[in-house]
Design a protein around this motif. Structure first.
Motif, PDB file in Angstrom:
ATOM      1  N   ASP A  18      21.444   2.588 -27.343  1.00  0.00           N
ATOM      2  CA  ASP A  18      20.808   1.396 -27.910  1.00  0.00           C
ATOM      3  C   ASP A  18      19.428   1.222 -27.296  1.00  0.00           C
ATOM      4  O   ASP A  18      19.253   0.538 -26.282  1.00  0.00           O
ATOM      5  CB  ASP A  18      21.667   0.157 -27.662  1.00  0.00           C
ATOM      6  CG  ASP A  18      21.104  -1.077 -28.354  1.00  0.00           C
ATOM      7  OD1 ASP A  18      20.044  -0.964 -29.006  1.00  0.00           O
ATOM      8  OD2 ASP A  18      21.715  -2.153 -28.234  1.00  0.00           O
ATOM      9  N   SER A  57      25.661  -4.074 -29.423  1.00  0.00           N
ATOM     10  CA  SER A  57      25.880  -2.623 -29.599  1.00  0.00           C
ATOM     11  C   SER A  57      27.199  -2.213 -28.961  1.00  0.00           C
ATOM     12  O   SER A  57      27.241  -1.327 -28.114  1.00  0.00           O
ATOM     13  CB  SER A  57      24.711  -1.831 -29.006  1.00  0.00           C
ATOM     14  OG  SER A  57      24.388  -2.276 -27.692  1.00  0.00           O
ATOM     15  N   TRP A  59      29.390  -0.188 -29.627  1.00  0.00           N
ATOM     16  CA  TRP A  59      29.517   0.916 -30.567  1.00  0.00           C
ATOM     17  C   TRP A  59      30.748   1.792 -30.355  1.00  0.00           C
ATOM     18  O   TRP A  59      30.894   2.825 -31.024  1.00  0.00           O
ATOM     19  CB  TRP A  59      28.243   1.754 -30.552  1.00  0.00           C
ATOM     20  CG  TRP A  59      27.075   0.996 -31.142  1.00  0.00           C
ATOM     21  CD1 TRP A  59      27.144  -0.081 -31.972  1.00  0.00           C
ATOM     22  CD2 TRP A  59      25.691   1.263 -30.941  1.00  0.00           C
ATOM     23  NE1 TRP A  59      25.876  -0.516 -32.308  1.00  0.00           N
ATOM     24  CE2 TRP A  59      24.966   0.290 -31.690  1.00  0.00           C
ATOM     25  CE3 TRP A  59      24.972   2.213 -30.219  1.00  0.00           C
ATOM     26  CZ2 TRP A  59      23.568   0.251 -31.730  1.00  0.00           C
ATOM     27  CZ3 TRP A  59      23.582   2.171 -30.253  1.00  0.00           C
ATOM     28  CH2 TRP A  59      22.897   1.210 -31.002  1.00  0.00           C
ATOM     29  N   ASN A 267      23.046  -2.045 -35.954  1.00  0.00           N
ATOM     30  CA  ASN A 267      21.835  -1.534 -35.319  1.00  0.00           C
ATOM     31  C   ASN A 267      20.638  -2.164 -36.028  1.00  0.00           C
ATOM     32  O   ASN A 267      20.502  -2.066 -37.251  1.00  0.00           O
ATOM     33  CB  ASN A 267      21.797  -0.011 -35.441  1.00  0.00           C
ATOM     34  CG  ASN A 267      20.734   0.616 -34.573  1.00  0.00           C
ATOM     35  OD1 ASN A 267      19.689   0.027 -34.327  1.00  0.00           O
ATOM     36  ND2 ASN A 267      20.997   1.827 -34.105  1.00  0.00           N
TER      37      ASN A 267
END
Length: 290
Positions: A18, A57, A59, A267
């Motif tokens: 990120d 983020s 993720w 994002n």
């Protein structure tokens, strides 16, 4: 001074993917906030000590939903979290596309195959198989009608892990006009980007993929904006959305259709749109002060 936490993932020994995160922390600090980035699964963080937790983020959440969704609920009870837990829960399972379709939003046609369902696959067009819980094209692949054997093995692998599969026609328009991502923040259009197709022929479902190939700035058309706003209006608790990304592709009729709606940890591509940093910081500060 509002205290704000930006929730991210733990990259371990590797650098974080990120690249927007430190930029956003600095922008929030410059705007008058006490802002920090913290891994969502860090057991030592007292999330209730913050005025606002923004999921930025996280993720790794899509293959850790049994941990992540309860974490979202706990944080939502301790303080304010964006987006709200009900939205995150709804959006984390891509069966939400069926809800959008039922609301009249044009989406990419989708069938769902749960573990135990027969592997009924298209025989007259290319198609895509991917999980209802997933991100970054993980466990996703494109197939021709002649590749049913490989696709069935793909389904068996996902079903063996308890995952429900999505089967969609491969939208050929993406090879021409790409996939457009319209970003909204604080209820307003922030910016838009376009990328080329992620799923190339012959790429295995478990291969690493480039999530955003040839990413470039994009000016959305009126038709794209209209579809994106229809999709966002159909979201449960839509007025509470802080951030949202609507991914669009062109259908066979040339009109935009929703491929994905990202309301958990979109994002923002601020590295591509540096002029949007201040607007994002201001919207986060405004949410923290409410």
């Amino acid at each position: 001074m509002p205290r704000i936490a930006l929730a991210t993932y733990d990259p371990g020994a590797e650098p974080s993917k990120d690249q927007d995160l430190p930029v956003l922390v600095r922008a929030l600090a410059a705007a008058g906030a006490d802002a920090v980035a913290r891994a969502w699964d860090d057991p030592d963080v007292e999330w209730g000590a913050f005025d606002l937790v923004v999921i930025r983020s996280t993720w790794d959440y899509s293959w850790r939903t049994e941990e992540f969704l309860p974490w979202v609920e706990r944080v939502g009870k301790a303080t304010r979290i964006a987006n709200p837990p009900a939205v995150v829960r709804w959006n984390s399972d891509k069966r939400y596309l069926g809800d959008l379709a039922a609301a009249g939003v044009p989406v990419v046609p989708t069938r769902y195959l749960a573990p135990g369902d027969p592997a009924e696959l298209p025989s007259d067009h290319d198609f895509v198989v991917k999980p209802t819980f997933g991100a970054g094209a993980r466990f996703a692949a494109r197939y021709t009608p002649g590749e049913h054997g490989t696709a069935v093995r793909h389904l068996a692998r996902m079903h063996g892990e308890g995952l429900t599969a999505m089967v969609q026609p491969y939208v050929a328009g993406i090879d021409v006009s790409g996939e457009r991502a319209l970003q909204f923040f604080g209820g307003r259009l922030l910016h838009a980007s376009r990328k080329r197709a992620v799923l190339t022929p012959g790429t295995a479902y478990d291969a690493d993929k480039v999530a955003h190939p040839d990413l470039a700035r994009w000016d959305p058309t009126p038709a794209e904006l209209a579809v994106a706003r229809r999709a966002l209006a159909a979201v449960p608790e839509a007025p509470e959305l802080l951030c949202a990304r609507v991914d669009l592709v062109d259908g066979a009729d040339g009109q935009p259709r929703v491929m994905e709606l990202e309301l958990v940890e979109p994002n923002l591509f601020l590295f591509l749109h540096p002029g949007s940093v201040d607007a994002v910081a201001e919207a986060i500060l405004s949410a923290a002060r409410r």
